[in-house]
Design a protein around this motif. Structure first.
Motif, PDB file in Angstrom:
ATOM      1  N   LEU A   1       0.863  -1.172   0.000  1.00  0.00           N
ATOM      2  CA  LEU A   1       0.000   0.000   0.000  1.00  0.00           C
ATOM      3  C   LEU A   1       0.900   1.223   0.000  1.00  0.00           C
ATOM      4  CD1 LEU A   1      -2.690  -0.978   2.648  1.00  0.00           C
ATOM      5  CD2 LEU A   1      -2.603  -1.517   0.211  1.00  0.00           C
ATOM      6  N   LEU A   2       0.696   2.110  -0.953  1.00  0.00           N
ATOM      7  CA  LEU A   2       1.525   3.308  -1.097  1.00  0.00           C
ATOM      8  C   LEU A   2       0.626   4.533  -1.078  1.00  0.00           C
ATOM      9  CD1 LEU A   2       4.274   4.688  -1.700  1.00  0.00           C
ATOM     10  CD2 LEU A   2       3.754   4.343  -4.136  1.00  0.00           C
ATOM     11  N   GLN A   3       0.599   5.222   0.056  1.00  0.00           N
ATOM     12  CA  GLN A   3      -0.126   6.480   0.157  1.00  0.00           C
ATOM     13  C   GLN A   3       0.896   7.608   0.258  1.00  0.00           C
ATOM     14  OE1 GLN A   3      -3.307   6.146   3.043  1.00  0.00           O
ATOM     15  NE2 GLN A   3      -3.901   4.161   2.240  1.00  0.00           N
ATOM     16  N   HIS A   4       0.434   8.849   0.330  1.00  0.00           N
ATOM     17  CA  HIS A   4       1.399   9.954   0.307  1.00  0.00           C
ATOM     18  C   HIS A   4       0.896  11.177   1.060  1.00  0.00           C
ATOM     19  CE1 HIS A   4      -0.681  12.459  -2.777  1.00  0.00           C
ATOM     20  NE2 HIS A   4      -1.193  11.290  -3.115  1.00  0.00           N
ATOM     21  N   THR A   5       1.832  12.057   1.370  1.00  0.00           N
ATOM     22  CA  THR A   5       1.508  13.315   2.031  1.00  0.00           C
ATOM     23  C   THR A   5       0.864  14.275   1.031  1.00  0.00           C
ATOM     24  OG1 THR A   5       3.704  14.214   1.550  1.00  0.00           O
ATOM     25  CG2 THR A   5       3.425  13.072   3.670  1.00  0.00           C
ATOM     26  N   LYS A   6       0.165  15.242   1.550  1.00  0.00           N
ATOM     27  CA  LYS A   6      -0.472  16.298   0.752  1.00  0.00           C
ATOM     28  C   LYS A   6      -1.363  15.735  -0.348  1.00  0.00           C
ATOM     29  CE  LYS A   6       3.064  19.709   1.765  1.00  0.00           C
ATOM     30  NZ  LYS A   6       4.063  20.637   1.216  1.00  0.00           N
ATOM     31  N   CYS A   7      -2.112  14.701  -0.011  1.00  0.00           N
ATOM     32  CA  CYS A   7      -2.984  14.038  -0.982  1.00  0.00           C
ATOM     33  C   CYS A   7      -4.239  14.873  -1.244  1.00  0.00           C
ATOM     34  CB  CYS A   7      -3.369  12.649  -0.469  1.00  0.00           C
ATOM     35  SG  CYS A   7      -4.328  11.682  -1.666  1.00  0.00           S
ATOM     36  N   GLY A   8      -4.663  14.896  -2.471  1.00  0.00           N
ATOM     37  CA  GLY A   8      -5.869  15.619  -2.860  1.00  0.00           C
ATOM     38  C   GLY A   8      -7.148  15.051  -2.282  1.00  0.00           C
ATOM     39  N   ILE A   9      -7.105  13.821  -1.772  1.00  0.00           N
ATOM     40  CA  ILE A   9      -8.294  13.232  -1.177  1.00  0.00           C
ATOM     41  C   ILE A   9      -8.783  14.074   0.008  1.00  0.00           C
ATOM     42  CG2 ILE A   9      -7.157  11.673   0.453  1.00  0.00           C
ATOM     43  CD1 ILE A   9      -9.220   9.524  -0.320  1.00  0.00           C
ATOM     44  N   LYS A  10      -7.863  14.811   0.629  1.00  0.00           N
ATOM     45  CA  LYS A  10      -8.245  15.694   1.743  1.00  0.00           C
ATOM     46  C   LYS A  10      -9.223  16.764   1.268  1.00  0.00           C
ATOM     47  CE  LYS A  10      -3.859  15.487   4.215  1.00  0.00           C
ATOM     48  NZ  LYS A  10      -2.775  16.325   4.747  1.00  0.00           N
ATOM     49  N   GLY A  11      -8.997  17.294   0.079  1.00  0.00           N
ATOM     50  CA  GLY A  11      -9.890  18.313  -0.472  1.00  0.00           C
ATOM     51  C   GLY A  11     -11.289  17.776  -0.656  1.00  0.00           C
TER      52      GLY A  11
ATOM     53  N   SER B   1       2.625  -4.739   3.165  1.00  0.00           N
ATOM     54  CA  SER B   1       3.345  -3.637   3.798  1.00  0.00           C
ATOM     55  C   SER B   1       2.643  -2.334   3.452  1.00  0.00           C
ATOM     56  CB  SER B   1       4.805  -3.609   3.346  1.00  0.00           C
ATOM     57  OG  SER B   1       4.891  -3.552   1.946  1.00  0.00           O
ATOM     58  N   GLY B   2       2.897  -1.323   4.280  1.00  0.00           N
ATOM     59  CA  GLY B   2       2.293  -0.015   4.067  1.00  0.00           C
ATOM     60  C   GLY B   2       3.353   1.067   4.070  1.00  0.00           C
ATOM     61  N   LEU B   3       3.371   1.856   3.010  1.00  0.00           N
ATOM     62  CA  LEU B   3       4.364   2.918   2.844  1.00  0.00           C
ATOM     63  C   LEU B   3       3.674   4.266   2.688  1.00  0.00           C
ATOM     64  CD1 LEU B   3       6.561   1.203   0.078  1.00  0.00           C
ATOM     65  CD2 LEU B   3       6.820   1.027   2.567  1.00  0.00           C
ATOM     66  N   VAL B   4       4.359   5.320   3.113  1.00  0.00           N
ATOM     67  CA  VAL B   4       3.895   6.683   2.861  1.00  0.00           C
ATOM     68  C   VAL B   4       5.032   7.434   2.177  1.00  0.00           C
ATOM     69  CG1 VAL B   4       3.152   8.873   3.868  1.00  0.00           C
ATOM     70  CG2 VAL B   4       2.251   6.725   4.772  1.00  0.00           C
ATOM     71  N   TYR B   5       4.720   8.002   1.028  1.00  0.00           N
ATOM     72  CA  TYR B   5       5.669   8.796   0.245  1.00  0.00           C
ATOM     73  C   TYR B   5       5.506  10.262   0.627  1.00  0.00           C
ATOM     74  CZ  TYR B   5       7.599  11.091  -3.920  1.00  0.00           C
ATOM     75  OH  TYR B   5       8.315  11.887  -4.787  1.00  0.00           O
ATOM     76  N   ASP B   6       6.612  10.922   0.902  1.00  0.00           N
ATOM     77  CA  ASP B   6       6.595  12.339   1.242  1.00  0.00           C
ATOM     78  C   ASP B   6       6.846  13.136  -0.032  1.00  0.00           C
ATOM     79  OD1 ASP B   6       7.402  14.990   2.015  1.00  0.00           O
ATOM     80  OD2 ASP B   6       7.795  14.231   4.038  1.00  0.00           O
ATOM     81  N   VAL B   7       5.843  13.894  -0.472  1.00  0.00           N
ATOM     82  CA  VAL B   7       5.974  14.630  -1.733  1.00  0.00           C
ATOM     83  C   VAL B   7       6.961  15.792  -1.636  1.00  0.00           C
ATOM     84  CG1 VAL B   7       3.681  13.969  -2.558  1.00  0.00           C
ATOM     85  CG2 VAL B   7       3.970  16.131  -1.325  1.00  0.00           C
ATOM     86  N   ASP B   8       7.383  16.156  -0.419  1.00  0.00           N
ATOM     87  CA  ASP B   8       8.358  17.235  -0.254  1.00  0.00           C
ATOM     88  C   ASP B   8       9.802  16.739  -0.287  1.00  0.00           C
ATOM     89  OD1 ASP B   8       6.492  19.343  -0.041  1.00  0.00           O
ATOM     90  OD2 ASP B   8       6.178  18.898   2.082  1.00  0.00           O
ATOM     91  N   THR B   9      10.028  15.501   0.125  1.00  0.00           N
ATOM     92  CA  THR B   9      11.407  14.990   0.189  1.00  0.00           C
ATOM     93  C   THR B   9      11.700  13.916  -0.857  1.00  0.00           C
ATOM     94  OG1 THR B   9      10.884  13.201   1.748  1.00  0.00           O
ATOM     95  CG2 THR B   9      11.444  15.368   2.683  1.00  0.00           C
ATOM     96  N   GLY B  10      10.646  13.272  -1.379  1.00  0.00           N
ATOM     97  CA  GLY B  10      10.842  12.174  -2.318  1.00  0.00           C
ATOM     98  C   GLY B  10      11.119  10.849  -1.641  1.00  0.00           C
ATOM     99  N   LEU B  11      11.078  10.823  -0.319  1.00  0.00           N
ATOM    100  CA  LEU B  11      11.393   9.597   0.426  1.00  0.00           C
ATOM    101  C   LEU B  11      10.129   8.861   0.864  1.00  0.00           C
ATOM    102  CD1 LEU B  11      14.292  10.977   2.640  1.00  0.00           C
ATOM    103  CD2 LEU B  11      14.476   9.518   0.605  1.00  0.00           C
ATOM    104  N   VAL B  12      10.292   7.570   1.030  1.00  0.00           N
ATOM    105  CA  VAL B  12       9.213   6.707   1.482  1.00  0.00           C
ATOM    106  C   VAL B  12       9.496   6.270   2.916  1.00  0.00           C
ATOM    107  CG1 VAL B  12       8.151   4.437   1.129  1.00  0.00           C
ATOM    108  CG2 VAL B  12       8.678   5.873  -0.831  1.00  0.00           C
TER     109      VAL B  12
END
Length: 179
Positions: free
Chosen positions: A94-104, A156-167
């Protein structure tokens, strides 16, 4: 020039220099990835995947929702037809990320999001839409509770940070359910 013309030209280049007719219908690394449709978070780029290594499923938010379970059921049937049953020895990321548009959508059209997730609008808060780190853990728990997902998947579950490029690994790889 219309962008579609650019895409057609890029495809012609791909057909000449990048096409691989030897790719199989089943991913070579026996891995499935659920990610978000956000173009900043393409699993091929973010995780450095090569063509054919993983099957990638994308939806709004990279969330485990009813449509994901339906897709997995179909993919299990396709894999059987391809000669291998999805499950043991396979990974689901599972790969989710920061600053996701789903919040909007959560804040401006919660009824629409509730419909997508097939929950009642007041229950959206339990899905932790605003926090991808909590959301990944919730989605892994949803996988554990769903009988159609093979228990011998490594999840496994990962979160990608759109500001740093790191998971960040939020949920370490582990068998979905005990044998």
């Amino acid at each position: 020039m219309e962008f579609i013309e650019t895409l057609i030209q890029r495809n012609a280049e791909f057909a000449l220099n990048g096409f691989n007719a030897g790719l199989k219908i089943l991913p070579s690394q026996r891995t499935m990835i659920l990610g978000c449709v956000d173009p900043r978070v393409d699993p091929m780029d973010v995780l450095g995947l090569q063509p054919g290594e993983a099957a990638i499923i994308r939806n709004v938010g990279g969330r485990v929702d009813p449509a994901f379970f339906e897709t997995m059921d179909i993919l299990r049937t396709v894999s059987k037809a391809g000669g291998e049953e999805v499950g043991r020895g396979w990974s689901l990321v599972l790969l989710q990320h920061t600053k996701c548009g789903i919040k909007g959508c959560y804040h401006h059209a919660p009824a629409l999001l509730a419909q997508q997730m097939r929950v009642e609008e007041p229950d959206l808060a339990q899905l932790e839409i605003n926090d991808p780190y909590k959301a990944v853990a919730i989605d892994v728990a949803a996988l554990r509770d769903h009988p159609s997902i093979p228990g011998d998947f490594t999840v496994s579950g990962l979160v990608y940070d759109v500001d740093t490029g790191l998971v960040d690994t939020v949920v370490a790889p582990a068998r979905l359910r005990p044998a």
